[in-house]
Enzyme design. Structure first.
Site, PDB file in Angstrom:
ATOM      1  NE  ARG A 133      -4.319  -1.299   0.099  1.00  0.00           N
ATOM      2  CZ  ARG A 133      -4.533  -2.362  -0.696  1.00  0.00           C
ATOM      3  NH1 ARG A 133      -3.603  -2.735  -1.570  1.00  0.00           N
ATOM      4  NH2 ARG A 133      -5.668  -3.038  -0.634  1.00  0.00           N
ATOM      5  CD  GLU A 156      -2.807   2.994  -5.464  1.00  0.00           C
ATOM      6  OE1 GLU A 156      -3.791   2.243  -5.618  1.00  0.00           O
ATOM      7  OE2 GLU A 156      -1.721   2.607  -5.027  1.00  0.00           O
ATOM      8  CG  HIS A 208      -3.050  -1.005  -6.743  1.00  0.00           C
ATOM      9  ND1 HIS A 208      -3.452  -0.334  -5.617  1.00  0.00           N
ATOM     10  CD2 HIS A 208      -3.145  -2.322  -6.430  1.00  0.00           C
ATOM     11  CE1 HIS A 208      -3.779  -1.204  -4.664  1.00  0.00           C
ATOM     12  NE2 HIS A 208      -3.597  -2.431  -5.154  1.00  0.00           N
TER      13      HIS A 208
HETATM   14  C1  DGY Z   1      -5.765  -6.170  -2.637  1.00  0.00           C
HETATM   15  O1  DGY Z   1      -6.377  -7.229  -2.785  1.00  0.00           O
HETATM   16  O2  DGY Z   1      -5.664  -5.619  -1.552  1.00  0.00           O
HETATM   17  C2  DGY Z   1      -5.147  -5.570  -3.856  1.00  0.00           C
HETATM   18  O3  DGY Z   1      -4.387  -4.463  -3.546  1.00  0.00           O
HETATM   19  C3  DGY Z   1      -6.203  -5.231  -4.891  1.00  0.00           C
HETATM   20  O4  DGY Z   1      -7.200  -4.475  -4.312  1.00  0.00           O
END
Ligand code: DGY
Length: 320
Positions: free
Chosen positions: A239, A268, A286
């Site tokens: 993240r 994002e 991402h």
């Molecule tokens: C997650 O599954 O957390 C990925 O980042 C996609 O949302």
């Protein structure tokens, strides 16, 4: 008996949408746009369940405004930082996620980010693509070799363990810091550090695999970047909130950090224009879990959780 009413907030794979439409009275988001707060609330007002992605934010305020009829938020993600779990618990809303099924895909992207950063992938691609490759010499575009180096894993959960396994394939020595030490069978020779500082000091490549919580927000700040070995590489497929991006720009500009491979950002979609202006950053939008196989698996797992809930059973992946 009437089928449960389900809101699916984003476009999912055909297989997932077909199964959902077979078993639920589904409201889809036909043009796959991002809902505003108000639209999210309005669309949630007539359903029993919602299947959102990390693009929908269920803050405490939004959860407080949800109608009493909404019983379950079955996320299509392993990360749940977009949902205020305490607020959901307080309101009696069940929350689930999709662990395990995206570990391989995300670990693959971590390797891509590591190699893209170490071997100057973005810079090289741009040079050839833009028709600007007019020179070659042994001194041209020299990068870092990862073979035999130390791979530091921050957060040795499911994704971290698979990333470590892939890094072993490059002959890397695995180090990790985690809330709990793994048992030897899971550790597979990886070296445990009981402090983050201990891990930072030995991470030629530092790969982030921990969730965002109030404790981990901006965890990788100027002070911590300074504790990495000179010329280290930072990989973030977890993240964006884990990294102080201004501090990272400073470390990339000074050369303290040789390069970064980033799939996630504070903002994002969009990313960070100042990071994008640096040659020594390999950037992706991402897409850690964005493979056909994994998107199917995530959607089916979210539906499994919903099915269990509406059968009156405990969903396997309940997080609140
Ligand atoms: C997650 O599954 O957390 C990925 O980042 C996609 O949302």
């Amino acid at each position: 008996m009437a089928r449960p009413r389900l809101l699916i907030t984003r476009r999912l794979t055909d297989g997932v949408q077909t199964r959902a439409a077979r078993d639920y009275d589904v409201e889809f988001n036909e043009d796959d746009h991002v809902f505003s707060r108000d639209e999210l609330l309005e669309r949630c007002s007539a359903v029993d369940a919602v299947l959102p992605c990390h693009s929908e934010h269920f803050s405490a305020e939004v959860i407080g405004a949800l109608p009493a009829g909404l019983k379950i938020i079955a996320n299509h993600s392993v990360g749940t930082d977009h949902v205020d779990l305490d607020a959901a618990r307080a309101k009696g809303i069940v929350v689930t996620n999709t662990p395990d099924v995206l570990s391989d895909a995300t670990a693959e992207i971590a390797m891509l980010c590591m190699l893209g950063a170490a071997r100057r992938g973005a810079e090289g691609d741009r040079l050839v693509r833009e028709g600007k490759w007019s020179f070659w010499s042994p001194a041209f575009m020299v990068g870092r070799q990862v073979t035999g180096k130390r791979f530091g894993v921050l957060g040795m959960g499911r994704v971290g363990q698979v990333a470590a396994e892939r890094a072993r394939g490059f002959g890397m020595e695995i180090h990790y810091h985690n809330r709990r030490r793994l048992d030897p069978a899971e550790e597979k020779g990886a070296i445990f550090h009981d402090t983050l500082e201990g891990l930072l000091a030995v991470s030629d490549v530092l790969s982030l695999h921990c969730p965002t919580t109030p404790d981990t927000r901006d965890l990788i700040n100027a002070d911590r970047l300074a504790q990495l070995p000179d010329g280290a590489i930072l990989v973030n497929t977890a993240r964006g909130a884990l990294v102080d991006e201004d501090a990272l720009i400073g470390a990339l500009t000074s050369g303290k950090v040789f390069a970064a491979g980033l799939d996630v950002f504070k903002d994002e979609p969009g990313g960070n224009a100042r990071l994008a202006a640096l040659d020594n950053v390999f950037l992706l939008p991402h897409i850690g879990s964005a493979t056909f196989e994994t998107r199917d698996a995530m959607g089916f797992r979210a539906l499994d959780n919903l099915d269990a809930y509406f059968r009156g059973e405990a969903p396997g992946d309940r997080v609140a």
